[in-house]
Each structure stands twice: as C-alpha cells, then as structure tokens.
Design a protein around this motif. Structure first.
Motif, mmCIF file in Angstrom:
data_model
loop_
_atom_site.group_PDB
_atom_site.id
_atom_site.type_symbol
_atom_site.label_atom_id
_atom_site.label_comp_id
_atom_site.label_asym_id
_atom_site.label_seq_id
_atom_site.Cartn_x
_atom_site.Cartn_y
_atom_site.Cartn_z
ATOM 1 N N GLU A 693 37.667 46.995 53.054
ATOM 2 C CA GLU A 693 38.781 47.219 52.647
ATOM 3 C C GLU A 693 39.933 46.757 53.349
ATOM 4 O O GLU A 693 40.091 47.026 54.565
ATOM 5 N N SER A 694 40.798 46.153 52.937
ATOM 6 C CA SER A 694 41.830 45.647 53.707
ATOM 7 C C SER A 694 43.008 44.886 52.654
ATOM 8 O O SER A 694 42.861 44.693 51.899
ATOM 9 N N SER A 695 44.216 44.605 53.691
ATOM 10 C CA SER A 695 45.341 44.021 52.985
ATOM 11 C C SER A 695 45.316 42.747 53.026
ATOM 12 O O SER A 695 44.990 42.073 54.259
ATOM 13 N N ILE A 696 45.728 41.920 52.158
ATOM 14 C CA ILE A 696 45.777 40.257 51.904
ATOM 15 C C ILE A 696 47.274 40.015 51.940
ATOM 16 O O ILE A 696 47.434 38.667 51.419
ATOM 17 N N GLY A 697 48.087 40.982 51.769
ATOM 18 C CA GLY A 697 49.494 40.577 51.366
ATOM 19 C C GLY A 697 50.217 41.825 51.036
ATOM 20 O O GLY A 697 49.425 42.643 50.395
ATOM 21 N N ALA A 698 51.484 41.625 50.923
ATOM 22 C CA ALA A 698 52.151 42.979 50.381
ATOM 23 C C ALA A 698 52.190 43.279 48.921
ATOM 24 O O ALA A 698 52.030 42.345 48.073
ATOM 25 N N GLY A 699 51.658 44.511 48.868
ATOM 26 C CA GLY A 699 51.272 44.855 47.508
ATOM 27 C C GLY A 699 49.908 44.552 46.874
ATOM 28 O O GLY A 699 49.500 44.980 45.902
ATOM 29 N N THR A 700 48.952 43.897 47.891
ATOM 30 C CA THR A 700 47.611 43.462 47.100
ATOM 31 C C THR A 700 46.700 43.720 48.382
ATOM 32 O O THR A 700 46.807 43.358 49.277
ATOM 33 N N ARG A 701 45.703 44.464 47.787
ATOM 34 C CA ARG A 701 44.403 45.037 48.814
ATOM 35 C C ARG A 701 43.220 44.141 48.486
ATOM 36 O O ARG A 701 43.073 43.748 47.118
ATOM 37 N N ARG A 702 42.164 44.100 49.232
ATOM 38 C CA ARG A 702 40.974 43.692 49.043
ATOM 39 C C ARG A 702 39.662 44.627 49.257
ATOM 40 O O ARG A 702 39.713 45.292 50.412
ATOM 41 N N VAL A 703 38.640 44.809 48.263
ATOM 42 C CA VAL A 703 37.576 45.304 48.918
ATOM 43 C C VAL A 703 36.509 44.213 48.427
ATOM 44 O O VAL A 703 36.321 43.412 47.750
ATOM 45 N N GLU A 704 35.430 44.596 49.405
ATOM 46 C CA GLU A 704 34.268 43.630 49.520
ATOM 47 C C GLU A 704 33.005 44.608 49.536
ATOM 48 O O GLU A 704 32.912 45.896 49.695
ATOM 49 N N ALA A 705 31.950 44.046 48.860
ATOM 50 C CA ALA A 705 30.794 45.024 48.655
ATOM 51 C C ALA A 705 29.502 43.862 48.355
ATOM 52 O O ALA A 705 29.471 42.626 48.081
ATOM 53 N N TYR A 706 28.361 44.693 49.067
ATOM 54 C CA TYR A 706 27.048 43.977 48.645
ATOM 55 C C TYR A 706 26.666 44.544 47.433
ATOM 56 O O TYR A 706 26.727 45.783 47.279
ATOM 57 N N VAL A 707 25.802 43.808 46.804
ATOM 58 C CA VAL A 707 24.894 44.418 45.550
ATOM 59 C C VAL A 707 23.563 43.988 45.462
ATOM 60 O O VAL A 707 23.239 43.257 46.361
ATOM 61 N N GLY A 708 22.476 44.793 44.932
ATOM 62 C CA GLY A 708 21.378 44.713 44.882
ATOM 63 C C GLY A 708 20.555 44.663 46.104
ATOM 64 O O GLY A 708 20.848 45.396 46.883
ATOM 65 N N LEU A 709 19.674 43.722 46.236
ATOM 66 C CA LEU A 709 18.863 43.954 47.589
ATOM 67 C C LEU A 709 19.775 43.602 48.708
ATOM 68 O O LEU A 709 19.445 44.184 49.747
ATOM 69 N N ASP A 710 20.843 42.718 48.741
ATOM 70 C CA ASP A 710 21.606 42.627 49.757
ATOM 71 C C ASP A 710 22.256 43.915 50.290
ATOM 72 O O ASP A 710 22.518 44.169 51.324
ATOM 73 N N ALA A 711 22.626 44.842 49.143
ATOM 74 C CA ALA A 711 23.058 46.112 49.453
ATOM 75 C C ALA A 711 22.048 47.040 50.440
ATOM 76 O O ALA A 711 22.392 47.706 51.155
#
Length: 888
Positions: A693-711
């Motif tokens: 979870e990180s900032s990519i600019g003022a007022g915008t955040r980013r979440v990243e995730a793995y799904v399925g077998l990769d998770a």
C-alpha cells in the motif's frame, strides 16, 4: 440569462428539431491523439472519419473541453481560458448548409420569451470561405444579411480540417458586434475583440488525401455523404447575454473572483497585477474542479501534470494575494455551487474532489516554501553576477532536489526579469529519465495511421466469443506487417492478425490481453498481444512458429485455459478489493485506475493518507470474507441510464456506449460497469493477500495484492521466512516482533556511538588542519575534503578551524563533504579576511558553480552544493584562486 439556461435552451431547441441529445463525454476521452477533449466534435470523430456508423442522423451536445496550450496567457487577456463548454449540433448525411444556417439563425435571433437568445439581427455578421457563393447566397436569403455583413475570408480562417487526411470543408462563422467602445468599425477583419465570434458552422464535404499545413492540402474526392459540425462557445454567448466584458465575469466564473475578494480584502479592478492573479484563480479552480470530477488526479506526467500545474498556480496566486491559509476547498465549493446546475455529479463526487485538491494544496505549500527560498537565492546570485539567465542545472536542481516544477521556475524567474536555460534543463532531464521510450499504447498498435485498421473494420466488428468459450473456429480477415496489409506470413515473422471471431480478450479496463495460440492447417501462431486499435476491431499480434498463414484461412483460436482462469481471478479480485475499500473507508474511496494480470492486481483509489496496519488487515479480511460467502458473479447488458440508476460504478475517464455491461458480485455489494472477464462465483478467486500500500500522488493511494495460487505461494514464502527467523533468533513466531525491535534498537544505539566517535575524530583534526593552511597573499586558507559526512558536521569543523587561526591573522576555511551522494561545501571567514574583501557568500557561489550547483549565505559563513562530487578538489582549488583575486 444564466449560463445553465443558455445550455438548457440549446439542447431543448435542437431536441425538438429531431436531434438526439448526446451527453458530454468525459474530459479524458479515449483518443490516443489527445490529452483531453478539446473540441465539441471529438466524441463524433469516429463517425466523421468513417470508422463507425453513427447511431443517429442528427445529434446535439454541450461538450466539456480543456485546452492547455495557452496556460501561461490565462488571466493576462480576457480571451484565454483552459476550461470551456462547446454547444454543437451535428448532421451525418442528413441536412447540410441550408438547414444548418436556418437552425442557427432562428435560435440566435428568436425572442428570448419564445425560447431563443434574442440577439439583435442588425449587429450580426458572418464570414464565408472566399468563393463559397452558395453559403453567401444562403445567408442573404435566409437571414436577409446585406453584402457588407457577409465577409469572404481565405483558407486560414474559413476552412476546417483535422490536420490529418480525412474529412474537411469550408466553414461559416457568426460574429456579434459589441459596439464601438470595443474597437474600430469594419467587421471581423478589422477587430475580433469588437466583433466577437460566437458560432462556427463547418460544412464537411471533401475527403483530403494529404494535409501539409492549415492552408496546404490535397482534396481527394467529395465525401459520399456530407456532414455538419457546428460549435457555439457557451461562455462567449453567456458574456453577451449577461452584458459583461469577458468569460471571467459570467455567472459560472465570477463568484470565485468575488470569494477571492472576500478572503484577500483586495478589490477586482483596482490593481492590474492582482486582477491577473484573480482571473488565474477563477479559471484554474473551475478547470481543476471539472478535471478531478472526471477522474484526473495530480501527478508528474501527462494529464495529471496539467492538473497539478493548474492547482499549483491557484495556490501560488492566492498566496501572492496575501492569504497563507488553505483556501482550495473553499474556492472549489464556490465553483461547484455554480457548475452543479449543469453537472449535478459534481455535488455527488465533491467529497472526493475536495479531498484530492486539499492534499495537493498541502503538498505544494511545503514545496513552495522551500523551493521559493532556494530560487530567490539563485536569482540573487545570477543578478549579482550580472547574468540575465538562470542556468539549466540550477533549474534542474530545483526540480530534482526540491520538487519545484520547471513551469513555476520559468514564471518566477520571469517576474525577476530573468530567462531560464530551458534547453539545458531538458537535456539534464533527458539524461536522468532516459526519455527514449514511446507511449506504451502507440508501441502496441501504432495509432499514427489507423487507415489499415479502418479498412479491416468496414466489413463489421470482430465478434468476441471469450465470455462463453475459450476456443473458437474462425477465419483470417486480414494480416498486417509494419502497418501494411499482406496476404501471407511465414514462419519466424511477427505480424498482426484480424479474425472474424475470437475468444481472445483485448487489453482494456486494466486487464491485460489473453495468451494462447491460433492454429490452421500446418500453421501455428503464438499470440503475444491483443489490442483494439479502432473501436470494434480486435487485432492479435502473433509470432508464426510453424508453417505459413494466409488471409482467408480457416483457423482455430484457443486461449490458454490456465492464463484465462488466473486472469479472471485477478480481475474479479480487483472488484472485490474495490468493494472492500468502500466498505472499510467509505464511499469516497473510489477506484481511479487498475491493472491486473494472472495472479496479481493493483488498484489506485482516491485517499489522502496511508492506511494503518489495522485498516489493511480489516480490508484484507473483508475481501476474503466475500470469497468465503461465495457471492454469485453475473454480467448483464442494460442501458447506461438504468445502470446509473442501479448505482453501478463507472471508472473515471472511461467512455461508455449507451448499452453497457454491468458486473455484479453479491448483488449491490459490488456493481460496476466492466467489459472484462470474470469468475462465476467469488470463491473461485481462491484467496486475496495484500502485499503493498503506497502513495502514487497527492490524494491517490495504491494497493497491490496476489490472488489465487500466487497468493498461497506468497504466504508460503512468508511462512518459510518466519521459520528461518525463529530458528536463527531462537524464539517462537509470536515473539519475533519484540526480538527484532530489540535488535534494531541496539543497532541504532551502536550507530549513534559510532557517529559520535566519528564526529570527535573529525573535530580532533582541526588543529592539524590549521597547521596545513596555505598562505595566499597573507591570508591563511584552509581547504579540506572531509568525505562522506553530514553537512552539519562539516559546518562545525569549518567554524572550529576558523576559531583556531591565531591572533590577527586573516583566515578562510573551506570544508567540502559528500552527503547523500551530493557534494556540499561550507566556507567560514574571520573578520580580518572580510576586511580584505574576502566574503564567504561570494566564495561559496564560485565553488558551487564548479560543483554544478549553487549556494549562498552571509559574509562570515556560507554553504552551497552541487551535483558532481568528482569536482570537489577543483572547487577547493577555485576557492584559493578567488581569495587571491579578491584580497587587497
């Protein structure tokens, strides 16, 4: 007459005359040649270019537009603005010149009590293309205009084309005479401030084969069906009907100026410089409101950078008017209250809009404070040296080190009478960023010339079968190599293939393209990428791995089953995470972008602060509970208005057809407009594990995730790591945080002790440095390269050494260091040296030039820096040379 009423009358008038009312497209229109929609005809380009068949013969719209070429001129004149609205009526092979002129004349001259605009006929002028006798005669007959008020002009003024091969034709402009107080007599050619253009009627009747300039082009043939494209500037008409001088004083703009007057105590019209700043604020606040409302967020690239620049100019202008407190949300509220009559979605989305704008204002306020100080020092240094140009490396340092935007450096330097070496700045930026890459989309499909794709699109759309099957029998409609059609492709070649039907998903909506293969009799093609270069056409980039493939061949197109399953898990997982975000954070946490590939997803959303670990845990739990509940996943086609009524979420900046696909998970829990591929039940996603979870600019955040077998694989690696740590530290897993924190604390204490010892050793060298002083014209000059040390320690050493220079001996001490890979130099002079004309501030500027930077300070102590640490020895030698030159 209020602007919103002018808009309503326009749409009502043309609607009652058989025109389909088309809602304004978002400012972020899906057109690779445009940053923003910049004209009312942009959404209709595919019809005008013959790429698509129009669903109606007549249309009308009031289109939101942004033009950014003249940002620097906004506020300085009464004609420049960034956001505007263009009223248009369009005919696609239906009526032509005569009807277009009749409709225009009736609307603008009809009495206001009867639904018109009520303009005085005696004050209206028109222009036509020189030689367009048909248009001239129509204006005489329909409007009864005398010859002297029908002005013939050349191609530069009265011929329209798109700047590329395609449709074109003569145009006819309508002007209103505002009166002698605005300029001389003589019509539009004499003065276009007095004679204000309000409407342009374009008569598209020719196909151009080559376009070299505005006035130099080749006409290939008449268009098979003639089209009408007209545009009336809404703000210009508002200024006329409201009796004001310019767009800044109309009812949708001036309230912001009025609010600026209230918060600053200054009066509009009292000071020309303050007036410019107030107009900049009024224009940019409205533009920022509309851009954020359509999904743009501030960033350092492309559309986001334009928005960032607009908001920053507002922030700086407000401060130059004497207000230091945050004011962006206050001003946006005023603009929203005026624009909301025409765009009610602004009220709905205002919490998100204000959140993003406030974060950008706060971030830039910090940048402005530090950057302005550095810039002022650089300007003073340049002026004292008699220079008229701020160096490119100084501008680059402001941008790279302090985050100060180049456009603001240009603007502020200009206010001090200095130019900026912009070429030097760009060269340094190119070296740093390695800007040799082209736009990703253009690399994939080469949008510069889409004629080959348009030709393949003419027989009909490519049928996408991938929602219901992974293998499809099909036929090769066409092959393309390097932008040209070919008949046969051989083994080893990489070509583009267009099929009649395909199960391959083309990259869009954040989901990357499918992988798989296309097979035919003796041929095998590996699918590398799938795109839609023109609407309705799916193009496969393939490598021919076996045999040959020819146009017209029967083939079997097969998507890789595992790839598609993992891709569906990732895309459905994105919807789950989006719904979970809104459940945990609230409805303003709206998605602003996404990317998903098999096993991985990332999602950008509107939010101004980092998510605490407890919030991230809750988000992950809510998402995985949705998988456990095994929500059914369904996709339904419906009219876009019905989808909106159901509350389906649309991705900001995307353009949707009148018929849309709504994907639901658990009914209303997740309901979004989406064309992607999905699982059938949420449990098929398997698992969702947040990895960042990180900032990519003022007022915008980013979440990243793995799904399925990769998770699951990620969790397995985490478990293995925990096992290794518990074994190495001899603790149970639950004790790991405490033990690691303890070790980190002990390490920091040890680092402090080492730093203390290093500082002591550094200062202990002071006496030996005095003994090594060079005699320059009777002045003791100490120069020392201290290596990688903190600038504060270098300063302390310089002051210590200066204090050890005995008696009444003049002394100069220069200590250089490297901090965070950048050179720093500190210079201290005693009173005796200063009496001989040697000043620390002047010396440090000379040294900093050698280092590729700048600096400044007082006569007794000064500090500077640069970008090239390899030149420290040269910089220290330069100090001795300057002491020799300056000492008297």
């Amino acid at each position: 007459m209020e602007t919103a009423e002018i808009r309503r009358r326009w749409l009502r008038y043309f609607s009652t005359r058989g025109h389909t009312v088309v809602p304004s497209a978002p400012l972020l229109y899906d057109d690779p040649t445009l940053l923003f929609v910049n004209a009312g005809m942009v959404p209709f380009k595919p019809y005008m270019l013959g790429q698509e068949t129009p669903p109606y013969e007549r249309a009308t719209s009031v289109q939101k537009c942004i033009r950014t070429l003249d940002i620097d001129e906004v506020g300085k004149t009464s004609r420049h603005g960034t956001f505007f609205q263009m009223n248009g009526n369009f005919s696609f092979g239906d009526y032509f010149k005569e009807k277009a002129i009749e409709l225009a004349w009736e609307l603008i001259t009809r009495d206001q009590s009867d639904g018109g605009y009520g303009l005085d006929e005696s004050r209206l002028w028109v222009t036509v293309l020189q030689g367009d006798e048909e248009s001239r005669q129509l204006w005489k007959r329909i409007a009864g205009l005398p010859d002297e008020r029908i002005v013939q002009r050349g191609l530069a003024d009265n011929y329209w084309h798109m700047g590329v091969p395609g449709p074109g034709g003569p145009c006819s402009e309508i002007y209103f005479d505002r009166g002698p107080q605005y300029g001389p007599d003589g019509g539009p050619e004499a003065d276009e401030d007095r004679y204000l253009e309000i409407w342009n009627l374009v008569f598209m009747q020719e196909m151009l084969s080559e376009v070299r300039t505005k006035i130099d082009f080749d006409v290939e043939a008449p268009l098979p069906s003639k089209n009408i494209d007209t545009g009336m500037g809404l703000e210009r008409m508002a200024s006329l009907l409201q009796g004001v001088d310019n767009l800044y004083e109309i009812d949708e703009v001036f309230p912001v100026i009025a609010r600026v007057e209230e918060i600053t105590g200054k009066r509009y019209g009292a000071n020309p410089q303050d007036d410019v700043r107030m107009r900049v604020i009024a224009d940019h606040v409205r533009s920022g409101l509309m851009l954020i409302g359509d999904g743009v967020t501030p960033s350092n690239e492309a559309r986001g950078y334009v928005l960032r620049r607009l908001l920053r100019r507002v922030t700086r202008s407000v401060r130059l008017l004497g207000v230091q407190d945050p004011s962006m949300v206050d001003l946006l509220t005023v603009s929203k209250d005026r624009m909301g009559a025409s765009y009610p979605e602004l009220e709905t989305n205002f919490a998100r809009i204000s959140q993003i704008a406030l974060a950008e204002e706060q971030a830039f306020t910090r940048t402005l404070s530090s950057g302005t100080t550095i810039l002022d020092t650089a300007v003073a240094s340049a002026k004292s040296a008699g220079e008229t140009t701020l160096s490119g490396d100084r501008a680059f340092q402001l941008h790279d080190t302090y985050g100060f935007p180049i456009d603001l450096t240009l603007e502020m330097a200009g206010e001090h009478g200095l130019t900026v070496d912009h070429d030097g700045f760009r060269r340094l930026m190119a070296e740093q960023r390695n800007r040799a890459k082209a736009d990703a989309k253009s690399k994939k499909v080469g949008h510069a010339d889409t004629s080959v794709y348009r030709a393949l699109r003419e027989p009909g759309i490519t049928e996408f079968t991938g929602y219901r099957e992974l293998s499809t029998d099909s036929t090769v409609r066409g092959l393309i190599l390097d932008g040209s059609p070919i008949e046969v492709a051989d083994k080893g070649q990489t070509v583009q293939v267009v099929l009649e039907r395909t199960p391959f998903y083309a990259e869009s909506g954040g989901q990357i393209a499918d992988e798989g293969e296309i097979t035919a009799d003796g041929a095998r093609l590996r699918v590398l990428d799938v795109q839609r270069p023109v609407k309705g056409l799916i193009v496969h980039t393939v490598e021919v791995t076996e045999g040959t493939i020819s146009s017209g061949a029967d083939v079997l197109a097969s998507v890789d089953r595992e790839w598609r399953l993992s891709a569906c898990q990732a895309h459905s997982g994105t919807h789950v995470v989006h719904a979970a975000l809104r459940q945990v954070l609230g409805p303003t946490a709206l998605q602003s972008g996404s990317f998903n590939r098999p096993g991985y997803l990332r999602l950008d959303f509107a939010w101004t602060s980092a998510l605490e670990s407890t919030v991230r845990d809750e988000l992950e739990q809510v998402a995985n509970l949705a998988l456990r509940y095994d929500y059914p996943v369904s996709a339904t086609y419906m009219p876009i208005e019905k989808a909106r009524d159901l509350g389906a979420l649309a991705l900001f900046g995307e353009t949707y057809d009148e018929e849309v696909r709504v994907v639901e998970m658990g009914g209303a829990w997740s309901r979004e407009l989406c064309g992607g591929t999905h699982v059938e039940h949420s449990s098929q996603i398997g698992a969702i594990t947040l990895i960042g979870e990180s900032s990519i600019g003022a007022g915008t955040r980013r979440v990243e995730a793995y799904v399925g077998l990769d998770a699951l694989r990620f969790l397995g690696r985490e478990r293995a790591l925990v096992s290794q740590l518990t074994e190495a530290l001899k603790v149970r897993p639950e004790e790991l945080p405490e033990r690691v924190n303890s070790l980190v604390a002990r390490l920091r204490e040890a680092e402090k002790e080492l730093e203390k010892g290093r500082r002591t050793a550094l200062l202990n060298a002071a006496s030996s440095l005095v003994d090594s002083a060079a005699d320059v014209n009777g002045i003791a000059v100490v120069t020392h390269d201290a290596g990688p040390v903190d600038p504060a320690d270098a300063r302390a050493l310089a002051l210590d050494v200066r204090g050890r220079i005995a008696g009444s001996r003049a002394g100069v001490v220069a200590v250089a260091a490297v901090a965070k890979e950048r050179p720093v130099v500190v210079i201290a002079t005693n009173e005796e040296a200063r009496a001989r004309g040697v000043k620390a501030g002047e010396l440090v500027r000379e040294a900093a030039k050698v280092l590729g930077g700048g600096g400044g300070g007082k006569d007794d102590v000064a500090q500077g820096g640069g970008t090239d640490a390899t030149k420290i020895a040269e910089a220290l030698q330069r100090i001795q040379s300057v002491v020799a030159e300056r000492s008297v």
